[in-house]
Design a protein around this motif. Structure first.
Motif, PDB file in Angstrom:
ATOM      1  N   LEU A 131     -51.641  16.826 -40.497  1.00  0.00           N
ATOM      2  CA  LEU A 131     -51.675  15.436 -40.032  1.00  0.00           C
ATOM      3  C   LEU A 131     -53.027  14.792 -40.317  1.00  0.00           C
ATOM      4  O   LEU A 131     -53.105  13.610 -40.659  1.00  0.00           O
ATOM      5  N   ALA A 132     -54.091  15.571 -40.198  1.00  0.00           N
ATOM      6  CA  ALA A 132     -55.424  15.038 -40.486  1.00  0.00           C
ATOM      7  C   ALA A 132     -55.562  14.708 -41.973  1.00  0.00           C
ATOM      8  O   ALA A 132     -56.301  13.795 -42.351  1.00  0.00           O
ATOM      9  N   ALA A 133     -54.851  15.461 -42.815  1.00  0.00           N
ATOM     10  CA  ALA A 133     -54.899  15.206 -44.256  1.00  0.00           C
ATOM     11  C   ALA A 133     -54.116  13.951 -44.622  1.00  0.00           C
ATOM     12  O   ALA A 133     -54.391  13.321 -45.645  1.00  0.00           O
ATOM     13  N   ARG A 134     -53.159  13.596 -43.777  1.00  0.00           N
ATOM     14  CA  ARG A 134     -52.349  12.413 -44.093  1.00  0.00           C
ATOM     15  C   ARG A 134     -52.884  11.147 -43.434  1.00  0.00           C
ATOM     16  O   ARG A 134     -52.954  10.091 -44.062  1.00  0.00           O
ATOM     17  N   PHE A 135     -53.259  11.240 -42.145  1.00  0.00           N
ATOM     18  CA  PHE A 135     -53.636  10.038 -41.400  1.00  0.00           C
ATOM     19  C   PHE A 135     -55.146   9.938 -41.254  1.00  0.00           C
ATOM     20  O   PHE A 135     -55.777  10.784 -40.627  1.00  0.00           O
ATOM     21  N   HIS A 136     -55.695   8.883 -41.829  1.00  0.00           N
ATOM     22  CA  HIS A 136     -57.127   8.611 -41.699  1.00  0.00           C
ATOM     23  C   HIS A 136     -57.445   8.177 -40.276  1.00  0.00           C
ATOM     24  O   HIS A 136     -58.520   8.473 -39.757  1.00  0.00           O
ATOM     25  N   GLU A 137     -56.491   7.475 -39.650  1.00  0.00           N
ATOM     26  CA  GLU A 137     -56.727   6.986 -38.292  1.00  0.00           C
ATOM     27  C   GLU A 137     -55.391   6.773 -37.585  1.00  0.00           C
ATOM     28  O   GLU A 137     -54.387   6.406 -38.208  1.00  0.00           O
ATOM     29  N   VAL A 138     -55.381   7.037 -36.284  1.00  0.00           N
ATOM     30  CA  VAL A 138     -54.236   6.743 -35.427  1.00  0.00           C
ATOM     31  C   VAL A 138     -54.696   5.720 -34.397  1.00  0.00           C
ATOM     32  O   VAL A 138     -55.665   5.954 -33.676  1.00  0.00           O
ATOM     33  N   MET A 139     -54.013   4.577 -34.339  1.00  0.00           N
ATOM     34  CA  MET A 139     -54.347   3.532 -33.375  1.00  0.00           C
ATOM     35  C   MET A 139     -53.255   3.469 -32.309  1.00  0.00           C
ATOM     36  O   MET A 139     -52.077   3.342 -32.640  1.00  0.00           O
ATOM     37  N   VAL A 140     -53.649   3.555 -31.059  1.00  0.00           N
ATOM     38  CA  VAL A 140     -52.708   3.543 -29.944  1.00  0.00           C
ATOM     39  C   VAL A 140     -52.859   2.234 -29.180  1.00  0.00           C
ATOM     40  O   VAL A 140     -53.938   1.931 -28.663  1.00  0.00           O
ATOM     41  N   ASP A 141     -51.783   1.466 -29.120  1.00  0.00           N
ATOM     42  CA  ASP A 141     -51.766   0.205 -28.375  1.00  0.00           C
ATOM     43  C   ASP A 141     -51.188   0.457 -26.979  1.00  0.00           C
ATOM     44  O   ASP A 141     -50.397   1.382 -26.790  1.00  0.00           O
ATOM     45  N   GLU A 142     -51.587  -0.357 -26.007  1.00  0.00           N
ATOM     46  CA  GLU A 142     -51.114  -0.213 -24.618  1.00  0.00           C
ATOM     47  C   GLU A 142     -51.347   1.209 -24.107  1.00  0.00           C
ATOM     48  O   GLU A 142     -50.479   1.833 -23.499  1.00  0.00           O
ATOM     49  N   GLY A 143     -52.556   1.709 -24.358  1.00  0.00           N
ATOM     50  CA  GLY A 143     -52.870   3.087 -24.009  1.00  0.00           C
ATOM     51  C   GLY A 143     -52.765   3.400 -22.528  1.00  0.00           C
ATOM     52  O   GLY A 143     -52.629   4.561 -22.145  1.00  0.00           O
ATOM     53  N   GLN A 144     -52.788   2.358 -21.662  1.00  0.00           N
ATOM     54  CA  GLN A 144     -52.679   2.611 -20.228  1.00  0.00           C
ATOM     55  C   GLN A 144     -51.319   3.202 -19.857  1.00  0.00           C
ATOM     56  O   GLN A 144     -51.158   3.755 -18.767  1.00  0.00           O
ATOM     57  N   ASP A 145     -50.336   3.107 -20.757  1.00  0.00           N
ATOM     58  CA  ASP A 145     -49.017   3.668 -20.472  1.00  0.00           C
ATOM     59  C   ASP A 145     -48.917   5.148 -20.845  1.00  0.00           C
ATOM     60  O   ASP A 145     -47.873   5.766 -20.662  1.00  0.00           O
ATOM     61  N   CYS A 146     -49.993   5.726 -21.372  1.00  0.00           N
ATOM     62  CA  CYS A 146     -49.974   7.140 -21.740  1.00  0.00           C
ATOM     63  C   CYS A 146     -49.912   8.014 -20.484  1.00  0.00           C
ATOM     64  O   CYS A 146     -50.615   7.765 -19.506  1.00  0.00           O
ATOM     65  N   ASN A 147     -49.085   9.040 -20.539  1.00  0.00           N
ATOM     66  CA  ASN A 147     -49.063  10.018 -19.449  1.00  0.00           C
ATOM     67  C   ASN A 147     -49.923  11.213 -19.853  1.00  0.00           C
ATOM     68  O   ASN A 147     -50.417  11.289 -20.993  1.00  0.00           O
ATOM     69  N   PRO A 148     -50.141  12.176 -18.961  1.00  0.00           N
ATOM     70  CA  PRO A 148     -51.027  13.303 -19.283  1.00  0.00           C
ATOM     71  C   PRO A 148     -50.623  14.074 -20.543  1.00  0.00           C
ATOM     72  O   PRO A 148     -51.485  14.543 -21.289  1.00  0.00           O
ATOM     73  N   LEU A 149     -49.303  14.204 -20.782  1.00  0.00           N
ATOM     74  CA  LEU A 149     -48.866  14.924 -21.985  1.00  0.00           C
ATOM     75  C   LEU A 149     -49.250  14.153 -23.246  1.00  0.00           C
ATOM     76  O   LEU A 149     -49.674  14.750 -24.242  1.00  0.00           O
ATOM     77  N   ASP A 150     -49.091  12.815 -23.209  1.00  0.00           N
ATOM     78  CA  ASP A 150     -49.505  11.990 -24.353  1.00  0.00           C
ATOM     79  C   ASP A 150     -50.988  12.186 -24.651  1.00  0.00           C
ATOM     80  O   ASP A 150     -51.397  12.341 -25.815  1.00  0.00           O
ATOM     81  N   LEU A 151     -51.802  12.180 -23.601  1.00  0.00           N
ATOM     82  CA  LEU A 151     -53.250  12.284 -23.772  1.00  0.00           C
ATOM     83  C   LEU A 151     -53.638  13.637 -24.346  1.00  0.00           C
ATOM     84  O   LEU A 151     -54.579  13.738 -25.141  1.00  0.00           O
ATOM     85  N   GLN A 152     -52.912  14.693 -23.964  1.00  0.00           N
ATOM     86  CA  GLN A 152     -53.201  16.011 -24.536  1.00  0.00           C
ATOM     87  C   GLN A 152     -52.917  16.026 -26.034  1.00  0.00           C
ATOM     88  O   GLN A 152     -53.666  16.630 -26.808  1.00  0.00           O
ATOM     89  N   ILE A 153     -51.830  15.369 -26.446  1.00  0.00           N
ATOM     90  CA  ILE A 153     -51.484  15.330 -27.873  1.00  0.00           C
ATOM     91  C   ILE A 153     -52.529  14.520 -28.644  1.00  0.00           C
ATOM     92  O   ILE A 153     -52.953  14.909 -29.742  1.00  0.00           O
ATOM     93  N   LEU A 154     -52.975  13.407 -28.075  1.00  0.00           N
ATOM     94  CA  LEU A 154     -54.005  12.599 -28.745  1.00  0.00           C
ATOM     95  C   LEU A 154     -55.319  13.372 -28.833  1.00  0.00           C
ATOM     96  O   LEU A 154     -56.020  13.302 -29.852  1.00  0.00           O
ATOM     97  N   SER A 155     -55.647  14.124 -27.790  1.00  0.00           N
ATOM     98  CA  SER A 155     -56.870  14.940 -27.816  1.00  0.00           C
ATOM     99  C   SER A 155     -56.773  16.002 -28.895  1.00  0.00           C
ATOM    100  O   SER A 155     -57.766  16.298 -29.595  1.00  0.00           O
ATOM    101  N   TRP A 156     -55.601  16.592 -29.046  1.00  0.00           N
ATOM    102  CA  TRP A 156     -55.378  17.608 -30.087  1.00  0.00           C
ATOM    103  C   TRP A 156     -55.566  17.012 -31.483  1.00  0.00           C
ATOM    104  O   TRP A 156     -56.180  17.636 -32.353  1.00  0.00           O
ATOM    105  N   LEU A 157     -55.069  15.779 -31.692  1.00  0.00           N
ATOM    106  CA  LEU A 157     -55.262  15.125 -32.984  1.00  0.00           C
ATOM    107  C   LEU A 157     -56.749  14.930 -33.268  1.00  0.00           C
ATOM    108  O   LEU A 157     -57.220  15.172 -34.394  1.00  0.00           O
TER     109      LEU A 157
END
Length: 335
Positions: free
Chosen positions: A183-209
């Motif tokens: 995924l790092a080789a494909r995506f230069h950047e990931v932009m998350v809109d309305e981030g306040q709607d992220c739950n703990p599982l979402d945040l773990q996945i974003l941290s992993w990225l």
């Protein structure tokens, strides 16, 4: 009205100009309507290449399904998984049978933790059912685990279960590491809109990225507290913010949607109490906010008359006024 969407579009335009070959950008939000708005704005700004491979524009659920769940699932199963927003959309409920049966409502499978199948009875609104769950909590949790296991084996997942599957994959040092590098080789950047709607599982996945070298831009409004329906956690979002260096924190202080009076009123309802600067088409509108109280379940005719008098005093047309309320019947009574 702080300009979150236009900020993301501006960043996309800047990023597109320096995007390395064969690298893409992912723009993620939480509703299809928000994604459609991004697509519309990209076309208006001549950013059409970002709507095609290798870029991705869609919901966070769609991103997780396509780039994490499907690759991991296909390694162990020949069944293509089907992911639903919630078990409630399929009316999947948990009941006890026999001598332990409860005569009445059942418990939605969504109320059981997707990773542990533990339930918090306080989330059950029906008092009788809540008491029954408290008395037989272990049995309910065992029934939920059995039902969930059968659904997963058949290829059905809720969005929460998909995240659990994703976490199991990314925690694996071999499989998760390989997927992270891809995924790092494909995506230069990931932009998350309305981030306040992220739950703990979402945040773990974003941290992993981020751990695998993906730049994650996180745009949120902590005062828009729309978290409970998807187990959002304001404290978790704040903690996620603190993992970024201070120099990468950027605050939006303008408001493109509201007049100065509305900005001042909104500030009294916010945690920080900061007053936005009105910078949109209504920046020079000086109309006051009129607060009228009434007793009982419906506004009286005097409320409507006072409103119309205010409209006339400001030189506005009554035909241009819009009445909003929490239900259609209340609007009709008010009008």
């Amino acid at each position: 009205g702080a300009g979150k969407t236009r900020t993301i579009i501006a960043r996309l335009a800047k990023t597109a100009a320096t995007l390395p070959p064969r690298r893409g950008v992912a723009v993620l939000s939480f509703t299809n309507s928000a994604v459609d708005e991004f697509r519309k704005r990209c076309r208006a700004e001549a950013l059409d290449p970002l709507l095609k491979h290798p870029s991705f524009m869609g919901t966070l659920d769609a991103f997780i399904r396509h780039f994490v769940v499907l690759p991991g699932w296909s390694a162990t199963s020949t069944i293509r998984p089907i992911i639903f927003d919630s078990w409630g959309s399929l009316d999947i409920e948990i009941r006890l049978a026999g001598q332990f049966a409860f005569q009445g409502d059942a418990v939605s499978l969504d109320l059981f933790d997707p990773e542990t199948n533990v339930i918090d009875p306080e989330k059950i609104g029906h008092a009788g059912l809540r008491n029954h769950v408290c008395q037989h909590q272990a049995r309910y949790q065992q029934a939920a685990a059995t039902r969930r296991r059968g659904l997963l084996q058949a290829g059905y997942l809720s969005a929460s279960d998909a995240r659990v599957q994703s976490l199991q994959l990314i925690r694996d040092p071999i499989s998760g590491g390989a997927l992270g590098r891809a995924l790092a080789a494909r995506f230069h950047e990931v932009m998350v809109d309305e981030g306040q709607d992220c739950n703990p599982l979402d945040l773990q996945i974003l941290s992993w990225l981020r751990e695998h070298g993906v730049h994650v831009t996180f745009v949120c409004d902590p005062d828009q507290a729309i978290y409970e329906f998807r187990n959002g956690n304001p404290a978790g979002v704040q903690a996620f913010k603190e993992t970024y260096p201070v120099e990468s924190h950027h605050g939006l202080t303008g408001n493109f949607r509201s007049s100065p009076a509305i900005c001042r009123l909104a500030a009294t309802l916010r945690n920080a109490g900061q007053v936005d600067e009105s910078v949109g088409e209504t920046a020079n509108v000086a109309h006051p906010i009129l607060l009228l109280s009434y007793v009982g379940g419906a506004p009286s005719a005097a409320i409507g008359r006072a409103f119309l008098d205010q409209v006339a005093e400001l030189g506005l047309e009554a035909a241009d006024a819009i009445v909003l309320a929490h239900s259609g019947k209340v609007v009709q009574r008010a009008a």
